[in-house]
Design a protein around this motif. Structure first.
Motif, PDB file in Angstrom:
ATOM      1  N   GLY A  24      -8.533   0.622  -1.896  1.00 54.18           N
ATOM      2  CA  GLY A  24      -8.492   0.875  -0.462  1.00 54.18           C
ATOM      3  C   GLY A  24      -9.752   1.540   0.052  1.00 54.18           C
ATOM      4  O   GLY A  24     -10.251   1.204   1.130  1.00 54.18           O
ATOM      5  N   VAL A  25     -10.298   2.482  -0.722  1.00 50.26           N
ATOM      6  CA  VAL A  25     -11.535   3.167  -0.313  1.00 50.26           C
ATOM      7  C   VAL A  25     -12.698   2.184  -0.247  1.00 50.26           C
ATOM      8  O   VAL A  25     -13.428   2.115   0.753  1.00 50.26           O
ATOM      9  CB  VAL A  25     -11.851   4.314  -1.292  1.00 50.26           C
ATOM     10  N   VAL A  26     -12.873   1.400  -1.302  1.00 49.42           N
ATOM     11  CA  VAL A  26     -13.997   0.450  -1.342  1.00 49.42           C
ATOM     12  C   VAL A  26     -13.788  -0.662  -0.321  1.00 49.42           C
ATOM     13  O   VAL A  26     -14.729  -1.064   0.388  1.00 49.42           O
ATOM     14  CB  VAL A  26     -14.147  -0.136  -2.764  1.00 49.42           C
ATOM     15  N   ALA A 215      -8.025  -4.381   7.981  1.00 49.38           N
ATOM     16  CA  ALA A 215      -7.129  -3.434   8.655  1.00 49.38           C
ATOM     17  C   ALA A 215      -7.697  -2.010   8.711  1.00 49.38           C
ATOM     18  O   ALA A 215      -7.640  -1.370   9.767  1.00 49.38           O
ATOM     19  CB  ALA A 215      -5.749  -3.443   7.987  1.00 49.38           C
ATOM     20  N   PRO A 216      -8.252  -1.452   7.619  1.00 48.51           N
ATOM     21  CA  PRO A 216      -8.828  -0.107   7.736  1.00 48.51           C
ATOM     22  C   PRO A 216      -9.966  -0.035   8.752  1.00 48.51           C
ATOM     23  O   PRO A 216     -10.084   0.953   9.491  1.00 48.51           O
ATOM     24  CB  PRO A 216      -9.333   0.178   6.313  1.00 48.51           C
ATOM     25  N   GLY A 239      -7.815   4.223   1.448  1.00 49.14           N
ATOM     26  CA  GLY A 239      -7.379   4.995   0.288  1.00 49.14           C
ATOM     27  C   GLY A 239      -5.988   5.580   0.468  1.00 49.14           C
ATOM     28  O   GLY A 239      -5.150   5.537  -0.445  1.00 49.14           O
ATOM     29  N   ALA A 240      -5.711   6.139   1.643  1.00 47.86           N
ATOM     30  CA  ALA A 240      -4.396   6.713   1.914  1.00 47.86           C
ATOM     31  C   ALA A 240      -3.310   5.647   1.895  1.00 47.86           C
ATOM     32  O   ALA A 240      -2.202   5.873   1.382  1.00 47.86           O
ATOM     33  CB  ALA A 240      -4.408   7.426   3.267  1.00 47.86           C
ATOM     34  N   SER A 241      -3.619   4.472   2.430  1.00 44.00           N
ATOM     35  CA  SER A 241      -2.639   3.382   2.427  1.00 44.00           C
ATOM     36  C   SER A 241      -2.347   2.916   1.011  1.00 44.00           C
ATOM     37  O   SER A 241      -1.189   2.654   0.653  1.00 44.00           O
ATOM     38  CB  SER A 241      -3.154   2.213   3.272  1.00 44.00           C
ATOM     39  N   LEU A 263       1.948  -2.938   4.685  1.00 39.03           N
ATOM     40  CA  LEU A 263       2.813  -2.408   5.735  1.00 39.03           C
ATOM     41  C   LEU A 263       2.356  -1.014   6.176  1.00 39.03           C
ATOM     42  O   LEU A 263       2.388  -0.689   7.372  1.00 39.03           O
ATOM     43  CB  LEU A 263       4.257  -2.365   5.247  1.00 39.03           C
ATOM     44  N   VAL A 264       1.952  -0.193   5.227  1.00 38.45           N
ATOM     45  CA  VAL A 264       1.418   1.130   5.578  1.00 38.45           C
ATOM     46  C   VAL A 264       0.145   0.976   6.402  1.00 38.45           C
ATOM     47  O   VAL A 264      -0.060   1.686   7.405  1.00 38.45           O
ATOM     48  CB  VAL A 264       1.158   1.963   4.314  1.00 38.45           C
ATOM     49  N   LEU A 265      -0.704   0.057   5.995  1.00 37.33           N
ATOM     50  CA  LEU A 265      -1.919  -0.212   6.759  1.00 37.33           C
ATOM     51  C   LEU A 265      -1.593  -0.649   8.183  1.00 37.33           C
ATOM     52  O   LEU A 265      -2.228  -0.207   9.148  1.00 37.33           O
ATOM     53  CB  LEU A 265      -2.742  -1.300   6.062  1.00 37.33           C
TER      54      LEU A 265
END
Length: 372
Positions: A24-26, A215-216, A239-241, A263-265
């Motif tokens: 997620g971070v990258v 999405a991020p 990253g959080a997602s 879904l979190v994203l």
């Protein structure tokens, strides 16, 4: 706290949490450039185009090695982007059409190859079908190590080429005039996106990986106009997602990680669309209400006087919309006009507003005072 420590000490859950969060971070960092360059569909094309590369790499190596499979996936991903570039520049087909064709062709070939190798003795052990929808639970320590190393290299390259990539992203014409090798830099951006996409195939899958890229960045865009802050926010959101999706899927019965991450994203994107400090709808509505504040009666009186002067002193009425334009702002003039009428300075006939004799004298006085 004890439950949390047990969660971190679990081998499988620790690998899944670390792997998805890092992806997620990258993904958020690199996806920002694709989003700003309006190449959101490119991530979808690349993720689908990597499937035949995964299958071909397995056929060549005859065992499931994440590093080898990533090389194969990156190869067909780069091949797809090269094909899009050739079709876009050498034919009459537009870029979006070329992307659609590449997505369908490469994904179709991948599914065909995947179905053809199902009868091989080692195919069932490889779990290649999991690359379509992802299976984060299959991550082992060696896989996470590869992801950390590859993702670290991607971020280091991004930092080293930060200035060049920033200029090429926002003003490629200026970059060419300044002597930058725009074609090479654009190819570098695409290559980094391909590598990032390949990283997330096992965790999120071919179909959903594009969401980890775009999405991020879409969420981060609602909070800032600065590229550095946008990349940082996108990395945090991604990253959080990833971490939240891994945690939810771990505590729930038979819940796949990839869909939960997406879904979190989606939830974070929706929150950003409404509450984002820079472009969020709530703040946009608030700014609109502030800009449409009530006009001052003296300002409206001067505007009516200016309208009469523009018509050579002819006494004629003007609609409220014309008065609002004369005020020079998107202000609400209705209450100010009503106040002028109550004061005997303006009058209204059939929706048209004009000054009374007293109002005309007052408008002249206001104009003289402003000049003095």
């Amino acid at each position: 706290m004890e439950t949390f420590l047990q969660f971190l000490n679990d081998y499988t859950l620790r690998n899944v949490l670390l792997g998805t969060a890092w992806i997620g971070v990258v993904g958020g960092s690199l996806g920002t450039f694709a989003f700003l360059r309006r190449q959101s569909l490119l991530g979808d094309v690349i993720s689908h185009a990597t499937l035949p590369g995964v299958v071909l790499a397995f056929l060549a190596w005859q065992r499931r090695e994440i590093g080898v499979l990533m090389v194969g996936a990156a190869g067909t991903g780069l091949l797809a982007t090269a094909l899009i570039q050739v079709v876009d520049t050498r034919t009459n087909i537009k870029r979006d059409g070329a992307m659609g064709v590449a997505l369908a062709v490469f994904f179709g070939v991948g599914v065909l190859l995947l179905s053809m190798i199902q009868n091989l003795p080692t195919a069932s052990q490889a779990g290649l079908d999991k690359f379509i929808f992802g299976q984060a639970a299959a991550l082992v320590q060696s896989d996470v190590t590869v992801l950390l190393v590859v993702g670290g290299v991607v971020l280091v390259v991004l930092l080293l080429l930060w200035r060049e990539l920033k200029i090429v992203t926002f003003d490629p014409d200026f970059a060419r005039a300044a002597g930058f090798r725009v074609t090479i830099l654009e190819g570098g951006i695409v290559t980094l996106i391909v590598v990032t996409t390949v990283m997330g195939l096992q965790t999120v899958g071919v179909i959903l990986m594009s969401a980890m890229l775009i999405a991020p960045a879409a969420a981060a865009r609602q909070w800032t106009d600065r590229l550095s802050i946008m990349v940082l926010v996108a990395a945090v959101v991604g990253g959080a997602s990833g971490a939240a999706g891994a945690a939810v899927s771990a505590f729930g019965p038979q819940i796949p990680t990839g869909p939960v991450v997406v879904l979190v994203l989606t939830a974070l994107v929706l929150v950003s669309l409404f509450l984002g400090r820079k472009r969020g709808l709530v703040w946009h509505w608030r700014r609109q209400r502030r800009s449409r504040k009530l006009a001052d009666p003296d300002t409206v009186l001067g505007a009516l006087g200016a309208l009469e002067s523009a018509h050579a002193g002819t006494v004629r009425g003007h609609p409220e919309a014309v008065v609002r334009m004369a005020v020079g702002q998107s202000a609400q003039v209705g209450q100010a006009l009503a106040a002028l009428r109550e004061a005997g300075l303006a009058d209204e006939h059939d929706g048209d507003w004009s000054l009374t004799e007293r109002g005309r004298s007052e408008a002249v006085r206001l104009t003289r005072d402003q000049r003095d």
